[in-house]
Write a protein that holds these residues in place. Structure first.
Motif, PDB file in Angstrom:
ATOM      1  N   ASP A 110       0.846  -1.187   0.000  1.00  0.00           N
ATOM      2  CA  ASP A 110       0.000   0.000   0.000  1.00  0.00           C
ATOM      3  C   ASP A 110       0.886   1.244   0.000  1.00  0.00           C
ATOM      4  OD1 ASP A 110      -2.378  -1.467   0.085  1.00  0.00           O
ATOM      5  OD2 ASP A 110      -2.276  -1.652   2.261  1.00  0.00           O
ATOM      6  N   LYS A 111       0.654   2.113  -0.949  1.00  0.00           N
ATOM      7  CA  LYS A 111       1.466   3.317  -1.144  1.00  0.00           C
ATOM      8  C   LYS A 111       1.671   4.066   0.160  1.00  0.00           C
ATOM      9  CE  LYS A 111       1.569   7.333  -4.254  1.00  0.00           C
ATOM     10  NZ  LYS A 111       0.820   7.980  -5.363  1.00  0.00           N
ATOM     11  N   GLN A 112       2.913   4.378   0.449  1.00  0.00           N
ATOM     12  CA  GLN A 112       3.270   4.969   1.731  1.00  0.00           C
ATOM     13  C   GLN A 112       3.147   6.491   1.730  1.00  0.00           C
ATOM     14  OE1 GLN A 112       3.898   3.177   4.379  1.00  0.00           O
ATOM     15  NE2 GLN A 112       4.578   4.744   5.804  1.00  0.00           N
ATOM     16  N   HIS A 113       3.573   7.131   0.661  1.00  0.00           N
ATOM     17  CA  HIS A 113       3.598   8.596   0.601  1.00  0.00           C
ATOM     18  C   HIS A 113       2.529   9.081  -0.372  1.00  0.00           C
ATOM     19  CE1 HIS A 113       7.711   7.367   1.814  1.00  0.00           C
ATOM     20  NE2 HIS A 113       7.554   8.342   2.680  1.00  0.00           N
ATOM     21  N   LEU A 114       1.571   9.815   0.140  1.00  0.00           N
ATOM     22  CA  LEU A 114       0.416  10.221  -0.655  1.00  0.00           C
ATOM     23  C   LEU A 114       0.501  11.690  -1.053  1.00  0.00           C
ATOM     24  CD1 LEU A 114      -2.398   8.520   1.472  1.00  0.00           C
ATOM     25  CD2 LEU A 114      -1.169   7.559  -0.483  1.00  0.00           C
ATOM     26  N   PRO A 115       0.290  12.000  -2.335  1.00  0.00           N
ATOM     27  CA  PRO A 115       0.238  13.398  -2.763  1.00  0.00           C
ATOM     28  C   PRO A 115      -1.080  14.031  -2.331  1.00  0.00           C
ATOM     29  CG  PRO A 115      -0.258  11.963  -4.601  1.00  0.00           C
ATOM     30  CD  PRO A 115       0.125  11.067  -3.463  1.00  0.00           C
ATOM     31  N   PRO A 116      -1.185  15.366  -2.394  1.00  0.00           N
ATOM     32  CA  PRO A 116      -2.414  16.053  -1.959  1.00  0.00           C
ATOM     33  C   PRO A 116      -3.689  15.534  -2.621  1.00  0.00           C
ATOM     34  CG  PRO A 116      -0.657  17.639  -2.278  1.00  0.00           C
ATOM     35  CD  PRO A 116      -0.120  16.318  -2.764  1.00  0.00           C
ATOM     36  N   SER A 124      -6.017   5.973   2.156  1.00  0.00           N
ATOM     37  CA  SER A 124      -5.324   5.701   3.406  1.00  0.00           C
ATOM     38  C   SER A 124      -3.860   5.388   3.158  1.00  0.00           C
ATOM     39  CB  SER A 124      -5.973   4.510   4.139  1.00  0.00           C
ATOM     40  OG  SER A 124      -7.290   4.829   4.522  1.00  0.00           O
ATOM     41  N   GLN A 125      -3.000   5.940   3.996  1.00  0.00           N
ATOM     42  CA  GLN A 125      -1.566   5.701   3.889  1.00  0.00           C
ATOM     43  C   GLN A 125      -1.258   4.227   4.105  1.00  0.00           C
ATOM     44  OE1 GLN A 125       0.775   7.274   7.088  1.00  0.00           O
ATOM     45  NE2 GLN A 125       2.508   7.757   5.758  1.00  0.00           N
ATOM     46  N   GLY A 126      -0.175   3.781   3.490  1.00  0.00           N
ATOM     47  CA  GLY A 126       0.194   2.371   3.548  1.00  0.00           C
ATOM     48  C   GLY A 126       0.261   1.782   4.933  1.00  0.00           C
ATOM     49  N   ASN A 127       0.994   2.423   5.810  1.00  0.00           N
ATOM     50  CA  ASN A 127       1.140   1.888   7.160  1.00  0.00           C
ATOM     51  C   ASN A 127       1.055   3.029   8.155  1.00  0.00           C
ATOM     52  OD1 ASN A 127       2.048   0.648   9.584  1.00  0.00           O
ATOM     53  ND2 ASN A 127       3.073  -0.921   8.389  1.00  0.00           N
ATOM     54  N   ASP A 128       0.000   3.042   8.934  1.00  0.00           N
ATOM     55  CA  ASP A 128      -0.229   4.136   9.873  1.00  0.00           C
ATOM     56  C   ASP A 128       0.836   4.235  10.957  1.00  0.00           C
ATOM     57  OD1 ASP A 128      -2.527   4.736   8.480  1.00  0.00           O
ATOM     58  OD2 ASP A 128      -3.806   3.498   9.755  1.00  0.00           O
ATOM     59  N   GLY A 130       3.920   4.124  10.484  1.00  0.00           N
ATOM     60  CA  GLY A 130       5.118   4.755   9.961  1.00  0.00           C
ATOM     61  C   GLY A 130       6.182   3.771   9.519  1.00  0.00           C
ATOM     62  N   LYS A 131       5.990   2.475   9.821  1.00  0.00           N
ATOM     63  CA  LYS A 131       6.953   1.451   9.397  1.00  0.00           C
ATOM     64  C   LYS A 131       6.552   0.955   8.015  1.00  0.00           C
ATOM     65  CE  LYS A 131       8.091  -0.127  14.079  1.00  0.00           C
ATOM     66  NZ  LYS A 131       8.114  -1.272  15.017  1.00  0.00           N
ATOM     67  N   CYS A 132       7.398   1.229   7.051  1.00  0.00           N
ATOM     68  CA  CYS A 132       7.084   0.906   5.658  1.00  0.00           C
ATOM     69  C   CYS A 132       7.280  -0.580   5.374  1.00  0.00           C
ATOM     70  CB  CYS A 132       7.965   1.742   4.734  1.00  0.00           C
ATOM     71  SG  CYS A 132       7.637   1.463   2.999  1.00  0.00           S
ATOM     72  N   LYS A 133       6.208  -1.260   4.999  1.00  0.00           N
ATOM     73  CA  LYS A 133       6.280  -2.673   4.624  1.00  0.00           C
ATOM     74  C   LYS A 133       6.309  -2.745   3.103  1.00  0.00           C
ATOM     75  CE  LYS A 133       3.833  -4.249   8.762  1.00  0.00           C
ATOM     76  NZ  LYS A 133       2.651  -4.978   9.287  1.00  0.00           N
ATOM     77  N   CYS A 134       7.505  -2.843   2.552  1.00  0.00           N
ATOM     78  CA  CYS A 134       7.640  -2.762   1.098  1.00  0.00           C
ATOM     79  C   CYS A 134       8.615  -3.796   0.544  1.00  0.00           C
ATOM     80  CB  CYS A 134       8.078  -1.364   0.689  1.00  0.00           C
ATOM     81  SG  CYS A 134       9.629  -0.814   1.414  1.00  0.00           S
ATOM     82  N   LEU A 135       8.848  -4.872   1.292  1.00  0.00           N
ATOM     83  CA  LEU A 135       9.770  -5.917   0.841  1.00  0.00           C
ATOM     84  C   LEU A 135       9.155  -7.292   1.036  1.00  0.00           C
ATOM     85  CD1 LEU A 135      12.750  -4.237   2.566  1.00  0.00           C
ATOM     86  CD2 LEU A 135      12.984  -5.010   0.216  1.00  0.00           C
ATOM     87  N   TYR A 149       4.886   8.604  -6.234  1.00  0.00           N
ATOM     88  CA  TYR A 149       5.374   9.674  -5.353  1.00  0.00           C
ATOM     89  C   TYR A 149       6.390   9.171  -4.335  1.00  0.00           C
ATOM     90  CZ  TYR A 149       4.727  14.117  -2.764  1.00  0.00           C
ATOM     91  OH  TYR A 149       4.897  15.338  -2.159  1.00  0.00           O
ATOM     92  N   ASP A 150       6.364   7.877  -4.036  1.00  0.00           N
ATOM     93  CA  ASP A 150       7.313   7.290  -3.079  1.00  0.00           C
ATOM     94  C   ASP A 150       8.768   7.537  -3.473  1.00  0.00           C
ATOM     95  OD1 ASP A 150       5.447   6.163  -1.293  1.00  0.00           O
ATOM     96  OD2 ASP A 150       5.341   4.294  -2.425  1.00  0.00           O
ATOM     97  N   VAL A 151       9.033   7.649  -4.791  1.00  0.00           N
ATOM     98  CA  VAL A 151      10.424   7.727  -5.251  1.00  0.00           C
ATOM     99  C   VAL A 151      11.119   9.007  -4.801  1.00  0.00           C
ATOM    100  CG1 VAL A 151       9.933   6.291  -7.266  1.00  0.00           C
ATOM    101  CG2 VAL A 151       9.876   8.786  -7.496  1.00  0.00           C
TER     102      VAL A 151
END
Length: 210
Positions: A110-116, A124-128, A130-135, A149-151
């Protein structure tokens, strides 16, 4: 060796662009190499839309796109990475699904960084926490995930570098960013993480942007 195919639809801006883009993506998914990896762009079910009402109406198409992706992954014994804007767990999510060679869901990012625009839509942000689960690891391959936008967030790139990823999957939707900047981002990310990058987005009428 893993054959990698990246889907790059034209950005339709006419009538019912989401339907045209979805149809194109589904036709390209059929072309995945037996045993290969195919990566679709962000919003495979809602591409080309620019207003919240239309995006909400496109949410149900996510289930159809995911079902077809799973069927193709199993039939072609291939890995399929597809991004959808969906309703899940009573929330709107920007989700990238990775299907394994049996057509099963190996991972959902789930996308972690959301644009406006997505914050306004109620995504909803990927992980509330704040710990990014992306692996994740599938069949001995370490996959990592970023979405569009995550990049721009170096802490996620550093997190992936620490996780020793083999392939970084990046569904994108960027159309206004200069092409040379997008290419530079991909190259720098690959270099920093010592990994391959498979980035899918939308092509524009010129080679200067997107």
């Amino acid at each position: 060796m893993l054959n990698v195919t990246v889907i790059q639809p034209k950005y339709f801006s006419g009538e019912k662009p989401d339907e045209k883009i979805s149809e194109f993506i589904l036709s390209e998914l059929e072309k995945v190499t037996e045993g290969g990896l195919i990566v679709a762009p962000e919003y495979s079910n809602a591409g080309g839309l620019s207003d919240a009402e239309s995006e909400i109406k496109a949410l149900p198409r996510a289930k159809f796109m995911l079902k077809k992706a799973a069927e193709i992954a199993e039939r072609k014994s291939a890995y399929v990475a597809i991004n959808v804007l969906e309703q899940r767990d009573e929330k709107i999510k920007n989700s990238t699904y990775l299907f394994d060679k049996k057509g099963s869901v190996s991972f959902i990012y789930d996308k972690q960084h959301l644009p406006p625009s997505e914050i306004k839509l109620g995504v909803s942000q990927g992980n509330d926490s704040g710990k990014c689960k992306c692996l994740c690891e599938v069949d001995g391959i370490r996959f990592a995930f970023m979405t569009c936008y995550d990049v721009y967030f170096n802490e996620q790139i550093e997190h992936i570098a620490k996780g020793n990823a083999d392939i970084i999957l990046i569904p994108g939707y960027q159309r206004g960013e200069r092409t040379d900047i997008i290419c530079a981002q991909a190259k720098l990310t690959a270099f920093r993480c010592n990994a391959y990058v498979a980035r899918s987005s939308y092509s524009m009428d010129t080679d200067e942007n997107g």
